[in-house]
Motif scaffolding. Structure first.
Motif, PDB file in Angstrom:
ATOM      1  N   THR A 131      -6.944   7.785   0.857  1.00  0.00           N
ATOM      2  CA  THR A 131      -6.272   6.516   0.691  1.00  0.00           C
ATOM      3  C   THR A 131      -5.652   6.106   2.015  1.00  0.00           C
ATOM      4  OG1 THR A 131      -5.812   6.912  -1.654  1.00  0.00           O
ATOM      5  CG2 THR A 131      -4.440   5.288  -0.524  1.00  0.00           C
ATOM      6  N   ARG A 133      -3.098   3.701   3.995  1.00  0.00           N
ATOM      7  CA  ARG A 133      -1.916   2.877   3.783  1.00  0.00           C
ATOM      8  C   ARG A 133      -1.485   2.297   5.118  1.00  0.00           C
ATOM      9  NH1 ARG A 133      -1.322   7.157   0.201  1.00  0.00           N
ATOM     10  NH2 ARG A 133      -1.055   6.512  -1.991  1.00  0.00           N
ATOM     11  N   ASP A 136       1.786  -3.044   3.945  1.00  0.00           N
ATOM     12  CA  ASP A 136       1.758  -3.313   2.508  1.00  0.00           C
ATOM     13  C   ASP A 136       0.339  -3.258   1.943  1.00  0.00           C
ATOM     14  OD1 ASP A 136       0.764  -5.574   3.708  1.00  0.00           O
ATOM     15  OD2 ASP A 136       1.996  -6.994   2.581  1.00  0.00           O
ATOM     16  N   GLU A 138      -2.931  -1.073   0.776  1.00  0.00           N
ATOM     17  CA  GLU A 138      -3.347   0.257   0.316  1.00  0.00           C
ATOM     18  C   GLU A 138      -4.818   0.217  -0.061  1.00  0.00           C
ATOM     19  OE1 GLU A 138      -2.683   2.746  -3.716  1.00  0.00           O
ATOM     20  OE2 GLU A 138      -0.834   2.307  -2.616  1.00  0.00           O
ATOM     21  N   ASN A 140      -7.763   2.604  -1.498  1.00  0.00           N
ATOM     22  CA  ASN A 140      -8.164   3.860  -2.125  1.00  0.00           C
ATOM     23  C   ASN A 140      -9.687   3.971  -2.017  1.00  0.00           C
ATOM     24  OD1 ASN A 140      -9.023   5.834  -4.063  1.00  0.00           O
ATOM     25  ND2 ASN A 140      -7.007   5.689  -5.032  1.00  0.00           N
ATOM     26  N   ARG A 147      -5.087  -2.720  -2.836  1.00  0.00           N
ATOM     27  CA  ARG A 147      -3.882  -3.408  -3.268  1.00  0.00           C
ATOM     28  C   ARG A 147      -3.113  -3.892  -2.044  1.00  0.00           C
ATOM     29  NH1 ARG A 147      -4.368   0.958  -6.742  1.00  0.00           N
ATOM     30  NH2 ARG A 147      -4.364   0.437  -8.983  1.00  0.00           N
ATOM     31  N   ARG A 148      -2.520  -5.051  -2.188  1.00  0.00           N
ATOM     32  CA  ARG A 148      -1.615  -5.552  -1.163  1.00  0.00           C
ATOM     33  C   ARG A 148      -0.322  -5.947  -1.835  1.00  0.00           C
ATOM     34  NH1 ARG A 148      -1.867 -10.259   3.538  1.00  0.00           N
ATOM     35  NH2 ARG A 148      -0.391  -9.145   4.885  1.00  0.00           N
TER      36      ARG A 148
END
Length: 225
Positions: A131, A133, A136, A138, A140, A147-148
């Protein structure tokens, strides 16, 4: 090694047979469907490794075919279009197409695009399952989810691969030609519009501030602290 299967969805029989013959000569197992409903059913039955999909089809068009198969069984899609229109291209990318060719095209180029798409799928499958990061953002890689600020964005396979490539070198400006070579596996710079269109799609889904344009050069991923 299992023989790779390609589905050709094309209503012009001459084109479909020519494409199928070339891909069989390249070592692929090939199935053919001649309309939209038949294409969706053929994906369900044959589970191809890749779909060559015409935009203009009877029954319902290739964009609807792409929507349905990506919702049911995500698979790399090479879209064929008779028009070199950016709106058509953006719609195709939005519903899950990974690459496109404008008619008339050479069978040699089509075969090269098919091989490049499958190589990219193979690379993604063997990539480090980790993942990322970045601020903000992410990513996977194992689940191929993004995701933000905690909000998930639904990306096509190519959008995901492009984002991962940019995220591997944050704040570094990557030329379009390099992105074509590394993400799409193209050896020439003839598809820079493809890169631009995928960048537009990523900005629409993840925010316009995420990717910076360096005019005349390329793109860089910007990361919030």
């Amino acid at each position: 090694m299992r023989q790779r299967r390609v589905l050709v969805v094309e209503d012009e029989r001459t084109i479909a047979e020519s494409v199928a013959a070339r891909l069989r000569a390249e070592g692929f197992e090939v199935e053919i469907a001649g309309d939209g409903p038949g294409g969706v059913e053929a994906v369900r039955v044959h589970r191809p490794d890749l779909v060559v999909l015409d935009v203009m089809l009877p029954g319902f068009d290739g964009l609807e075919v792409c929507r349905r198969i990506q919702a049911d069984h995500p698979v790399p899609v090479l879209m064929l279009t008779a028009r070199d229109d950016e709106t058509d291209l953006l719609v195709g990318l939005a519903v899950g197409a990974d690459d496109y060719l404008t008619k008339p095209f050479s069978l040699r180029e089509l075969a090269a695009r098919v091989h490049a798409l499958l190589r990219r799928v193979d690379r993604a499958a063997t990539a480090a399952q980790q993942t990322l990061r970045l601020g903000d953002l992410e990513i996977n890689q194992a689940e191929r989810r993004v995701r933000r600020s905690g909000v998930e964005a639904h990306l096509t396979p190519t959008e995901f691969d492009l984002l991962v490539h940019l995220a591997g070198r944050p704040r570094t400006v990557l030329p379009r030609e390099r992105l074509l070579a590394d993400v799409w596996g193209w050896a020439d710079a003839s598809g820079t519009r493809t890169v631009d269109s995928h960048i537009k799609a990523l900005r629409r889904k993840l925010g316009a501030d995420l990717i910076r344009t360096v005019h005349g050069v390329g793109y860089a991923l910007e990361v919030r602290p």
